[in-house]
Every structure is written in C-alpha cells, then in structure tokens.
Design a protein around this motif. Structure first.
Motif, PDB file in Angstrom:
ATOM      1  N   GLN A 164      70.208  93.049  -6.004  1.00 30.53           N
ATOM      2  CA  GLN A 164      69.775  91.688  -6.325  1.00 30.53           C
ATOM      3  C   GLN A 164      70.789  91.040  -7.262  1.00 30.53           C
ATOM      4  O   GLN A 164      71.554  91.737  -7.942  1.00 30.53           O
ATOM      5  CB  GLN A 164      68.394  91.719  -6.982  1.00 30.53           C
ATOM      6  N   PRO A 165      70.815  89.716  -7.346  1.00 29.30           N
ATOM      7  CA  PRO A 165      71.816  89.032  -8.189  1.00 29.30           C
ATOM      8  C   PRO A 165      71.856  89.524  -9.638  1.00 29.30           C
ATOM      9  O   PRO A 165      72.924  89.692 -10.212  1.00 29.30           O
ATOM     10  CB  PRO A 165      71.396  87.565  -8.113  1.00 29.30           C
ATOM     11  N   GLY A 166      70.697  89.791 -10.239  1.00 27.95           N
ATOM     12  CA  GLY A 166      70.676  90.263 -11.626  1.00 27.95           C
ATOM     13  C   GLY A 166      70.778  91.761 -11.765  1.00 27.95           C
ATOM     14  O   GLY A 166      70.844  92.288 -12.866  1.00 27.95           O
ATOM     15  N   GLY A 167      70.791  92.480 -10.657  1.00 29.98           N
ATOM     16  CA  GLY A 167      70.829  93.935 -10.695  1.00 29.98           C
ATOM     17  C   GLY A 167      69.473  94.522 -11.043  1.00 29.98           C
ATOM     18  O   GLY A 167      68.497  93.804 -11.245  1.00 29.98           O
ATOM     19  N   ALA A 168      69.415  95.833 -11.088  1.00 28.70           N
ATOM     20  CA  ALA A 168      68.175  96.522 -11.467  1.00 28.70           C
ATOM     21  C   ALA A 168      67.837  96.186 -12.912  1.00 28.70           C
ATOM     22  O   ALA A 168      68.738  95.993 -13.732  1.00 28.70           O
ATOM     23  CB  ALA A 168      68.333  98.028 -11.285  1.00 28.70           C
ATOM     24  N   PRO A 169      66.548  96.100 -13.259  1.00 32.07           N
ATOM     25  CA  PRO A 169      66.171  95.768 -14.634  1.00 32.07           C
ATOM     26  C   PRO A 169      66.685  96.803 -15.630  1.00 32.07           C
ATOM     27  O   PRO A 169      66.716  97.999 -15.350  1.00 32.07           O
ATOM     28  CB  PRO A 169      64.645  95.773 -14.607  1.00 32.07           C
ATOM     29  N   SER A 170      67.076  96.326 -16.802  1.00 28.60           N
ATOM     30  CA  SER A 170      67.522  97.206 -17.889  1.00 28.60           C
ATOM     31  C   SER A 170      66.337  97.928 -18.501  1.00 28.60           C
ATOM     32  O   SER A 170      65.199  97.487 -18.380  1.00 28.60           O
ATOM     33  CB  SER A 170      68.214  96.388 -18.989  1.00 28.60           C
ATOM     34  N   ILE A 171      66.633  99.022 -19.198  1.00 32.58           N
ATOM     35  CA  ILE A 171      65.608  99.750 -19.945  1.00 32.58           C
ATOM     36  C   ILE A 171      65.417  99.010 -21.263  1.00 32.58           C
ATOM     37  O   ILE A 171      66.300  99.013 -22.122  1.00 32.58           O
ATOM     38  CB  ILE A 171      66.040 101.209 -20.198  1.00 32.58           C
ATOM     39  N   ASP A 172      64.254  98.367 -21.414  1.00 30.73           N
ATOM     40  CA  ASP A 172      64.023  97.510 -22.573  1.00 30.73           C
ATOM     41  C   ASP A 172      63.428  98.253 -23.759  1.00 30.73           C
ATOM     42  O   ASP A 172      63.415  97.754 -24.871  1.00 30.73           O
ATOM     43  CB  ASP A 172      63.117  96.339 -22.178  1.00 30.73           C
ATOM     44  N   THR A 173      62.914  99.441 -23.515  1.00 30.09           N
ATOM     45  CA  THR A 173      62.390 100.291 -24.579  1.00 30.09           C
ATOM     46  C   THR A 173      63.125 101.614 -24.462  1.00 30.09           C
ATOM     47  O   THR A 173      63.209 102.157 -23.367  1.00 30.09           O
ATOM     48  CB  THR A 173      60.877 100.531 -24.391  1.00 30.09           C
TER      49      THR A 173
END
Length: 137
Positions: free
Chosen positions: A79-88
């Motif tokens: 996806q354009p933003g890539g996989a979600p980052s680990i926020d915790t």
C-alpha cells in the motif's frame, strides 16, 4: 448436556502442540536496505552478514529470539503508506550501558520518544517509526 461438559473438560486438559517459545519477531519496514543499514549500525552487525531474502525479508543474526525486517507485501506493505508501524514497543533490546546506549542513539540521529525512565529503559523510533525499547540488562 453431559456430553458437552465432558468435551469441555477434555479440551481443558488437552496439551497444546504450540511451543512456549518465540521464534522471531517481525518488524515492518518500508525500505529494506535502509532499514538493514540502520539496524546493523544499532546492533553492531555487518551488513554482509544480513542477507535480504526474496526482496522483502532480512533476518538479523541475534542472540536468542530473532528479528526479521520485512516490507510485508502480504500485510499492507504494498500500500502507499506501507505496513503500519509498531506504535507501542513490542520487544526490548538489552544493554549493559544504558546511558552510553542513549548517547549512541542520539549520536546516530535516532528519534527519541523518551529519555531514560526509572533508570531502566528508554524508547526510540527506527526510520520507519517503529518504537523500540532499549532496556538495562
């Protein structure tokens, strides 16, 4: 009713075939080469020892549980933003020199989330925004 109760009791005593052991931790990244360079610098690894596999995976040679950098094409990496980052922080990296580790992370330009907390840990972000805890061993 009796048969349902018996089945529940059998399920409660059944031994799980899943081991009580973590194999590796996946870290979502957008640029596998840039991330490999950053993690190698942070962990004191040689990039030559950290091969990129299948164009999207980079297992890091760790002591104990492994870390695998992954652009995660099946989990949003395409996806354009890539996989979600680990926020915790989902895991911690250990150090015998907490203050020296904090100064090192500052020196290499890592984004600090916290300073040293409770004389035991601090949190930084990797280049993809994943939060990593650095903890005194």
């Amino acid at each position: 009713m009796n048969q349902q109760k018996q089945t529940k009791e059998e399920n409660d005593t059944q031994t799980s075939p899943i081991k009580n052991k973590v194999g590796s931790i996946f870290v979502p990244v957008r640029d596998i080469e840039k991330s490999r360079s950053w993690y190698c610098q942070v962990l004191g690894l040689k990039e030559a020892d950290c091969s990129i596999m299948n164009g999207h995976l980079c297992p890091l040679p760790m002591v104990g549980t492994g870390i695998i950098l992954d652009t995660m094409p099946m989990w949003g990496g395409d996806q354009p933003g890539g996989a979600p980052s680990i926020d915790t922080p989902a895991f911690m990296l250990l150090t015998e020199d907490l203050k020296g580790s904090l100064e090192f992370m500052k020196k290499i330009g890592a984004e600090l989330v916290t300073e040293i907390e409770h004389d035991h840990w601090f949190v930084v972000k990797d280049p993809d925004g994943n939060k990593l805890m650095i903890c005194a061993e």
